[in-house]
Design an enzyme around this catalytic site. Structure first.
Site, short mmCIF file in Angstrom:
data_model
loop_
_atom_site.label_atom_id
_atom_site.label_comp_id
_atom_site.label_asym_id
_atom_site.label_seq_id
_atom_site.Cartn_x
_atom_site.Cartn_y
_atom_site.Cartn_z
N GLY A 29 0.83 -1.19 0.00
CA GLY A 29 0.00 0.00 0.00
C GLY A 29 0.86 1.24 0.00
N VAL A 30 0.44 2.25 -0.74
CA VAL A 30 1.15 3.52 -0.80
C VAL A 30 0.15 4.63 -0.49
CG1 VAL A 30 2.44 5.13 -2.25
CG2 VAL A 30 2.80 2.67 -2.51
N LYS A 32 -0.54 8.80 1.54
CA LYS A 32 0.01 10.15 1.66
C LYS A 32 1.11 10.23 2.70
CE LYS A 32 -3.93 12.12 2.52
NZ LYS A 32 -4.92 13.17 2.85
N GLU A 33 1.02 9.40 3.75
CA GLU A 33 1.95 9.53 4.87
C GLU A 33 2.76 8.28 5.14
OE1 GLU A 33 -0.37 10.94 8.15
OE2 GLU A 33 -0.35 13.00 7.40
N GLU A 122 -9.38 -2.85 3.06
CA GLU A 122 -9.89 -1.77 3.89
C GLU A 122 -11.41 -1.86 3.98
OE1 GLU A 122 -8.66 1.89 2.17
OE2 GLU A 122 -6.55 1.68 2.77
N ASP A 156 -7.64 8.49 15.29
CA ASP A 156 -7.79 8.78 13.85
C ASP A 156 -8.50 7.61 13.17
OD1 ASP A 156 -7.45 10.34 11.52
OD2 ASP A 156 -5.66 9.20 10.95
N ASP A 174 -2.53 1.79 11.56
CA ASP A 174 -2.25 3.23 11.51
C ASP A 174 -2.48 3.91 12.86
OD1 ASP A 174 -1.71 2.85 8.84
OD2 ASP A 174 -3.65 3.59 8.14
#
Length: 229
Positions: A29-30, A32-33, A122, A156, A174
């Protein structure tokens, strides 16, 4: 000054020397953070290797506008990414020890965290669940374990960091933004996590539950699960 690739290589070199990693695989997985890759330990165990990339979007924008990125921006990226990795590794250790369904944390170096393999989809991308009510109960029960037993709040949580595994069980990922339950804004953050989950199940599966009942259950103020309608 070392750039992103240099810090990546130093972290990987240290993890290989420590006999944590032996082979590096495809991206899982790629975002934003963070970037997550498949890898193998010397014993042949599949693991996930997470490279924290905080600030990547901002310095890409800076490069596009200015044509360069200053050393200060790169240093800020590394400091923030290393801090995020350190926080996530701490949260995973606390949560895993308390029986929360999270990837087992195995090692950390610099801005890189090695954890048990993450397999599944997800929640946001799942079109159907065998029993949506059972999945919601499992999510709330794990939030409760994190809060009551580990003393932490994800802070989050959403459908994008809840993984539905092939056997339909869940995995919560995460965790770098976690807070302890004695944080001044703990209740507000916990309530936001729960509200986000309940809103998703209402929208996607037409499953409703009272926020106040769910909050009492998660905080250990009630042993009865909220009623679903």
């Amino acid at each position: 000054m070392l750039r992103m690739a240099g810090h990546d290589l130093l972290a990987l070199h240290a993890l290989v020397k420590a006999d944590v990693l032996e082979a590096f695989g495809k991206p899982l997985g790629v975002g934003k953070e963070a970037d997550v890759y498949d890898a193998l330990t010397p014993g042949g165990r599949r693991v996930a290797v997470k490279f924290h990339r905080l600030g990547r979007i901002s310095f890409k924008q800076t490069r596009r506008l200015r044509g360069y990125v200053s050393e200060g921006v790169w240093a800020d990226w590394y400091i923030r990414s290393r801090s995020a990795a350190k926080r996530e590794f701490k949260a995973l250790k606390l949560a895993f020890s308390a029986g929360v369904s999270v990837p087992e944390p195995l090692a950390r170096n610099r801005h890189v965290v090695v954890m048990d393999i993450i397999e599944g989809t997800e929640l946001a991308n799942v079109s159907a669940l065998p029993e949506p009510g059972d999945t919601l109960v499992e999510i709330l029960s794990n939030i409760r374990k994190a809060y009551v037993s580990a003393g932490i709040i994800h802070a989050d949580l959403s459908e994008f960091n809840i993984i539905i595994r092939p056997d339909a069980s869940i995995l919560i990922i995460d965790w770098p933004q976690f807070v302890y339950k004695d944080h001044p804004n703990a209740r507000q953050l916990l309530e936001r996590d729960i509200r986000t989950v309940l809103k998703f199940f209402k929208r996607k599966f037409d499953l409703r539950a009272e926020l106040s009942q769910a909050l009492d259950f998660v905080m250990g103020l009630a042993d009865t699960l909220p009623e679903f309608t």
